[in-house]
Every structure is written in C-alpha cells, then in structure tokens.
Design an enzyme around this catalytic site. Structure first.
Site, PDB file in Angstrom:
ATOM      1  N   GLU A  57       0.804  -1.241   0.059  1.00  0.00           N
ATOM      2  CA  GLU A  57       0.125  -0.119   0.030  1.00  0.00           C
ATOM      3  C   GLU A  57       0.935   1.245   0.010  1.00  0.00           C
ATOM      4  O   GLU A  57       1.872   1.471   0.664  1.00  0.00           O
ATOM      5  CB  GLU A  57      -0.938   0.051   1.109  1.00  0.00           C
ATOM      6  CG  GLU A  57      -1.634   1.349   1.345  1.00  0.00           C
ATOM      7  CD  GLU A  57      -3.048   1.304   2.214  1.00  0.00           C
ATOM      8  OE1 GLU A  57      -3.131   0.448   3.156  1.00  0.00           O
ATOM      9  OE2 GLU A  57      -3.770   2.216   2.146  1.00  0.00           O
ATOM     10  N   CYS A 272      -6.777   1.279   2.699  1.00  0.00           N
ATOM     11  CA  CYS A 272      -7.654   2.556   2.931  1.00  0.00           C
ATOM     12  C   CYS A 272      -7.441   3.350   1.639  1.00  0.00           C
ATOM     13  O   CYS A 272      -8.474   4.084   1.239  1.00  0.00           O
ATOM     14  CB  CYS A 272      -7.311   3.305   4.184  1.00  0.00           C
ATOM     15  SG  CYS A 272      -7.583   2.472   5.676  1.00  0.00           S
ATOM     16  N   ASN A 399     -12.494  -2.662   0.897  1.00  0.00           N
ATOM     17  CA  ASN A 399     -11.456  -2.872   1.976  1.00  0.00           C
ATOM     18  C   ASN A 399     -12.069  -2.377   3.283  1.00  0.00           C
ATOM     19  O   ASN A 399     -12.274  -1.076   3.295  1.00  0.00           O
ATOM     20  CB  ASN A 399     -10.045  -1.984   1.654  1.00  0.00           C
ATOM     21  CG  ASN A 399      -9.293  -2.291   2.711  1.00  0.00           C
ATOM     22  OD1 ASN A 399      -8.412  -3.180   2.865  1.00  0.00           O
ATOM     23  ND2 ASN A 399      -9.231  -1.065   3.531  1.00  0.00           N
ATOM     24  N   GLU A 400     -12.152  -3.247   4.012  1.00  0.00           N
ATOM     25  CA  GLU A 400     -12.823  -3.043   5.417  1.00  0.00           C
ATOM     26  C   GLU A 400     -13.781  -2.214   5.447  1.00  0.00           C
ATOM     27  O   GLU A 400     -14.137  -1.169   6.323  1.00  0.00           O
ATOM     28  CB  GLU A 400     -11.388  -2.283   6.111  1.00  0.00           C
ATOM     29  CG  GLU A 400     -10.286  -3.273   6.423  1.00  0.00           C
ATOM     30  CD  GLU A 400      -9.162  -2.655   7.351  1.00  0.00           C
ATOM     31  OE1 GLU A 400      -9.494  -1.450   7.859  1.00  0.00           O
ATOM     32  OE2 GLU A 400      -8.020  -3.219   7.678  1.00  0.00           O
TER      33      GLU A 400
HETATM   34  O1  AHR Z   1      -2.393  -1.412   6.559  1.00  0.00           O
HETATM   35  C1  AHR Z   1      -2.814  -0.202   6.940  1.00  0.00           C
HETATM   36  C2  AHR Z   1      -4.010   0.111   7.003  1.00  0.00           C
HETATM   37  O2  AHR Z   1      -4.548  -0.752   8.010  1.00  0.00           O
HETATM   38  C3  AHR Z   1      -4.846  -0.485   5.690  1.00  0.00           C
HETATM   39  O3  AHR Z   1      -4.823   0.613   4.700  1.00  0.00           O
HETATM   40  C4  AHR Z   1      -6.186  -0.604   6.035  1.00  0.00           C
HETATM   41  O4  AHR Z   1      -6.849  -1.604   5.218  1.00  0.00           O
HETATM   42  C5  AHR Z   1      -6.023  -1.064   7.426  1.00  0.00           C
HETATM   43  O5  AHR Z   1      -7.026  -0.427   8.325  1.00  0.00           O
END
Ligand code: AHR
Length: 673
Positions: A57, A272, A399-400
C-alpha cells in the site's frame, strides 16, 4: 547466554551433527517430555502452495520517495494544500539565480501538458547572468553514485523570449539554451547536460547524466541561460539502474529486498487508499496507466501526494517479475466510513447513475490485464510494452468497509457484472477491520449469501492473540468461502517490531499453514515505511534514501515463504500443556519431496522434544534446518546495525526419531529429505 541457546551469529553454518549434539545434550527443561509424531504415510490434505505473499500500500511514502525510483520531489508541480497545509505547487523547488542572474517563478494552468496534469511552472528569466533556474533536493536528499547513469527529462515550451512585454522580434525568434546539473553539497558540478528549448508546443527533452562523484546529498538544478519565460513540467531525474532494469521502474535495493521474500502473490494498491476519503477520492486505476504526464496525481488517504508514476502497469509488472499472483483491489463504490472527519459515520455510496460507469471501469481493468492487444484496454497495456496478458485471476472489491446496505447493494452490482462477463475471475469480499465483531459477522454473512469464493479478513492484534487463537481456522466451514488474510500483524503496545511480535506472527503462520486448505493467502501489513515519513508502525521493511532495514518480522515472513508446501501432514504434539507456547506444522512440498517441520517456541526458555518420523520408510533423513530466535523477546533491529537476530542454518543427517531443542523465542524449520 546459556550453553543451550543457539548462536546469534548469522551466516554461521555448521555440520548438523555437532549442532545437534550441542543442543540435544543440554538438559534444558523440567517440563514434561514433548513428542511430535508425524504420520509419514498419510496422504495428507491439499493446502495452498501460495500462502505467503505481500500487501503493498502507498502508505509511509511507500511509492513516491519509496519503491518508485524517481528522485525529484513534486516533479509535476501538483503538490497541494489538501495534502499538507503548508504545501503548494512550488513546494520543494527553489529559485536559483546565479551571478548576475535575476528572475522569478510563477505557476501556469492555461496550457497544461495534459488535462490530468493541470499545473506547470513558469520560469521567468529577467536577467540571464550565468543562468536562472530551479533546484530540487528530492525526498530529503538525492543520492547518486559516480559512474552510474541517471535520466534527466522535462517537458517544456517557450512562453516568451526577451522581455515578457515588448520583447523584440529578434529575441522572440531565439531558442532558449538550458542546462541540467547535479551539484554536490559544496556546489561542485558533478554532472551536466545541455538542452535547447524552442517552440510554443510542449516537447519532452531528455539526456543522461553520469555523476563524477558519489554523494548522498546531490542537488538537481535546471537553469535557463537567456532572458525569457519557459514553461516546465514533469521535471524528472530517474536512475537507469532499476529493479530488473525496467524503465520508469523501481528502486533496486528496496524491490530486491521485497523480491527476496519470494512472495507468491501481491495485493495492491491498498488498503484504505483504495476507497479513499470521500466518495470521489477513490484510487482510479485508469488514472495510473498510460504516459506519465497524463497520469492524475492526487492526495492519497494517508495525507500526502501520490504521482501515480508507480501505477497499475508497474504493479502488475513487479508482480510478474517476482513470480507473484497479482491481486488488485478496487473500491466497492463506497468511500471509507471514516471520511469527512466523521469517524465511523462517513460512508457514502456512488449514486445509482454513476454506478454503471464505475462498473464499466472495473470491467475495463480486467480487459486491460487479460484482453488481447486488439481490445480497447488490452491495447493500452500493449502500448506500454506488455502485449502478453498479465493473467489476472483475482479481484478484491472493497477494503474494510462497514457492511451496510449502501455497501451491499454496490458490491453485489460489481460482483454480478464481473461474474457475468468474466466468470473465471475470483471476486474477493471483505469482512471489516477486525477478527470479530459486527462487520466481521456481517461481512461473512453477506459473503455466504452471495456464495463468494473468497473473503478478505484483517486483524492487527496483540502478540498473545496469535497464541490464544491457534484454533481459529480449525472450525471454519470447508464448504464456504476461502480466506484471504489480507492484513495482519502482531502489535506491541508501543508498536515496536520486537522479536516477540515476530515469533507471535510465526505462531499465527503455523495456524494459517495448518489450515491453508481454507486460508489460501496471507499477507503481513503494512509492507514499507520510509524513515521520517511514517504514518503507521509496525511495518515489515523500513528504509531511508540510501538504505533498507528489514525488520525481524520480515525474516519470519521470508522463512515461511521459502519453506512452504502443498500438502499438510497429520501429526500429534503430545506432552505440551495447553497454555504452553509451543506449536507446530508439518507439510510436504511435492516439488522438492521434502517434509517440512516447523516449530515455534514462544516461551522464554528452551524446550526439547522428540521428533518421531518412524512411521515413514526411511532409515535416515538429510536435514536442512533454519533456526531464528533469541533469549530476549524484546530485541529489535536497529537501523544500520544489521539484523539483531540472524537465522542459523544447519545441515546433516538424522535418524527417523531424534531429539531436538527448540530455543526460547524461536522459529525452527527442518526440511527433511
Ligand atoms: O495497513 C494499514 C491500513 O490498515 C490499511 O490501509 C487498512 O486496510 C487497515 O486499516
């Protein structure tokens, strides 16, 4: 250190027998005798050969100023106060007026090099002197090596020559001579290239700079040498020596460190980052492919600037170069629930009018990755130098995300459209940011309702959690969705990368591996972190402008990755108390034929056990062993000091039943042939 502890000197190789006796003779434990008895004749269960991979990321300056090899900061003059209140398009650029030179910088947006790249610099030279120009010191510093090649390039056109108002026709007809330089900290010119800019249309200029001196603190300077105004954009300094020699490629040492993990897959670009903060702030893969000057730089979710110079093409290429399965993740048509400074209450969905267009973009991604060069999007990939398909098989959606009806409606629309046009693509769902709780339950419930093939779980938990949850996946329904553990890490209260956290993750990996008939992929998170620009700790690999500092956790990931198997063998670990931190897995690797026994001891004392392979046919086994551990669970790596715990390698021969000591706080891997 007690004589029973293994040496921390790495690189130290020993014949197994001497090591074995040293360890075996030591009376180390008053605990009951432990035995690990393996059923060598069992067929075993098929498990994922691709369990260990990476999650990349752009967080902690992982892309610009990180893996992306560009050395100039703010090359396209698109920095903005939305990213950092003190930033603007001219941030990280200085005006250079040499000798009698006089001029000023201004900003243009009327004739951009491309609509996606709206701002450019206007370098106004009032009095040329020995030149007026701009200077950049990169991401904290620009390191260059003597004798190596660096590509300097920029886009430019002549806005005016002579005086801005009232220049003579003779002056207007002149070309603008320009010079690009690398200077040492003392101002010495260590590389130089000359250019001539002529005409009112944007043109790209480029040349190779070869510094005569090695320095970590070079300054890049670009000067114009006559009075006039020059429009400049995409001012770049890029090393030729990138990972695998790719153009617009990756910083070699960092990419190499990642590649040494031998990741079986790579999830990207977030996290995120994917859904973004605010409904139209998601990461649009289309903005990240094609010519660099046409990519759409913007604020990433972690509050800084991303050029997208490292974009989808580069992610897929890196995956391919490492032999890793690419797993891109796209937004589910909703933004982060924490958007708009409203923690937990900021989720918004794209309007139903927007959704068809967005879904087409997602389908276009699959065509871009897998389509023939004759298809619309396959042609874009081919034009960038990759006519063969990238063989995309998996697509993460969301994602989440908070599992709300806003999310569910949009996710289903995307999933259904993908399933209809590309039924071969596995769509991965999401079960929120925690190992349990509302989003976890709802995410899994929704996945079951849709009969999804795979669900992405995330958890950042204490080291103890991994010991307490060894049986988590034992009870998962084998007829339901597979698990992709997309993000996990053991977090100490102070978020340091201690050996304790690394060993806890090893224990976690033991449980994932034993269950990798259902846990198909697992990736530690986050991967990268630049010193001085870190938003999140702990991370797997730290770095600065010149050096790379893998954590102890990195070594655990590497050891599991290079010692994976494809069949899980049944075994019994007896004589171990339920509260004791001693766990094991046994797998077979059909490629090498090796049986691989992994044991993790999370206690602060050594533990001996009998390894019993006597149900097999062999009289002897050739053993290659890796031991990683230290009596001090608090130990961490210190930047620049090398690993504080080094993996001890050993080899030798053992009988089918042998004694073994598992040092305190250690991971032991035994490959038996
Ligand atoms: O890995 C860091 C963050 O943790 C990522 O962006 C998110 O998916 C999670 O909350």
């Amino acid at each position: 250190m007690s004589p029973t502890k293994h040496s921390n000197e790495t690189g130290y190789k020993t014949g197994f027998s001497s090591m074995f006796f040293a360890l075996a003779l030591a009376g180390v434990s008053s605990l009951s005798a432990a035995t690990l008895e393996v059923d060598m004749e069992a067929e075993g269960k098929a498990i994922s050969p691709d369990l260990v991979g990476i999650f990349y990321e752009d967080l902690n300056y992982a892309a610009d100023g990180g893996l992306y090899a560009e050395l100039i900061q703010n090359r396209s003059f698109e920095y903005s106060a939305t990213e950092n209140a003190s930033w603007g398009p001219l941030s990280f650029w200085d005006l250079v007026e040499s000798d009698e030179g006089k001029g000023y910088l201004s900003l243009g947006n009327m004739r951009p090099v491309h609509v996606n790249n709206p701002h450019y610099l206007l370098l106004n030279v009032e009095t040329a002197g020995s030149g007026v120009g701009i200077a950049n010191e990169g991401f904290d510093q620009i390191p260059v090596e003597a004798g190596k090649s660096y590509e300097v390039s920029f886009w430019a056109y002549q806005a005016y020559m002579g005086k801005k108002w009232g220049g003579s026709p003779e002056e207007e007809a002149e070309a603008m001579p320009m010079t690009a330089r690398l200077e040492s900290q003392s101002g010495e010119v260590i590389a130089e290239a000359k250019f001539v800019v002529q005409g009112r249309e944007w043109k790209q200029q480029s040349a190779t700079l070869v510094p005569t001196v090695t320095t970590d603190q070079a300054r890049f300077v670009l000067i114009a040498e006559k009075a006039g105004g020059i429009a400049l954009d995409m001012v770049s300094l890029f090393p030729h020596d990138t990972f695998m020699g790719r153009q617009n490629g990756l910083r070699k040492d960092l990419a190499q460190t990642i590649a040494e993990l031998k990741p079986k897959f790579m999830r990207f670009p977030g996290g995120c980052l994917v859904h973004g903060q605010g409904i139209h702030q998601y990461y649009d893969w289309k903005d990240s492919v094609g010519p660099l000057e046409q990519r759409k730089a913007f604020r990433n979710s972690w509050g800084y600037h991303q050029t997208l110079g490292l974009g989808y093409h580069e992610f897929f290429q890196f995956s391919e170069d490492m032999g890793a399965i690419p797993i891109p993740v796209v937004s589910a048509g909703v933004c982060c629930q924490h958007s708009g400074d409203s923690p937990g209450r900021g989720q918004e969905g794209m309007s139903m009018e927007e959704m068809p267009g967005y879904i087409e973009d997602v389908l276009d991604l699959i065509e871009w990755a897998n389509g023939s060069p004759d298809s619309e999007w396959g042609a874009v990939r081919a034009a960038a130098g990759h006519p063969e398909p990238f063989d995309l098989k998996y697509l993460g959606v969301g994602n989440e995300d908070a599992i709300t009806s806003i999310f569910e409606v949009r996710f289903k629309m995307i999933r259904d459209a993908v399933a209809k046009r590309y039924p071969e693509i596995v769509v991965i769902g999401t079960s929120g940011p925690f190992a349990s709780g509302e989003d976890y339950e709802n995410g899994w419930g929704f996945a079951r309702e849709l009969d999804l093939e795979m669900v992405d779980e995330h958890y950042y938990v204490s080291p103890q959690w991994f010991w307490d949850n060894q049986d988590r996946y034992d009870t998962y329904d084998r007829n339901s969705s597979e698990v992709y553990l997309g993000e996990y890490a053991a977090h100490e209260p102070d978020r340091r990368n201690t050996l304790r956290s690394a060993i806890a993750e090893a224990a976690g990996l033991i449980s994932f591996e034993r269950n990798s008939d259902i846990v198909r992929f697992a990736s530690y998170a986050p991967l990268l972190s630049r010193r001085g620009h870190t938003q999140w700790t702990p991370d797997l690999i730290y770095f600065d402008a010149t050096d790379v500092y893998p954590s102890l956790n990195y070594e655990v990931q590497r050891l599991f990755s290079i010692n994976g198997g494809d069949t899980d063998l049944p075994f019994e670990l007896s004589g171990v108390d339920a509260s004791e931190k001693l766990v094991a897995s046994v797998v077979r690797d059909s490629k090498s034929g090796d049986i691989i026994v992994k044991v993790v001891n999370g206690e602060s004392q050594d533990r001996s056990a009998t390894i019993d392979l006597s149900s097999g046919k062999k009289k002897h086994y050739r053993l290659t062993g890796f031991v990683f551990g230290n009596e001090d669970a608090e130990i961490v790596n210190v930047d620049g000091a090398g690993p504080s715990v080094k993996t001890l390698e050993e080899s030798g021969t053992v009988k089918p039943t042998f004694e073994r000591v598992f040092p305190a706080n250690s991971l032991t891997i035994m490959r038996l042939k």
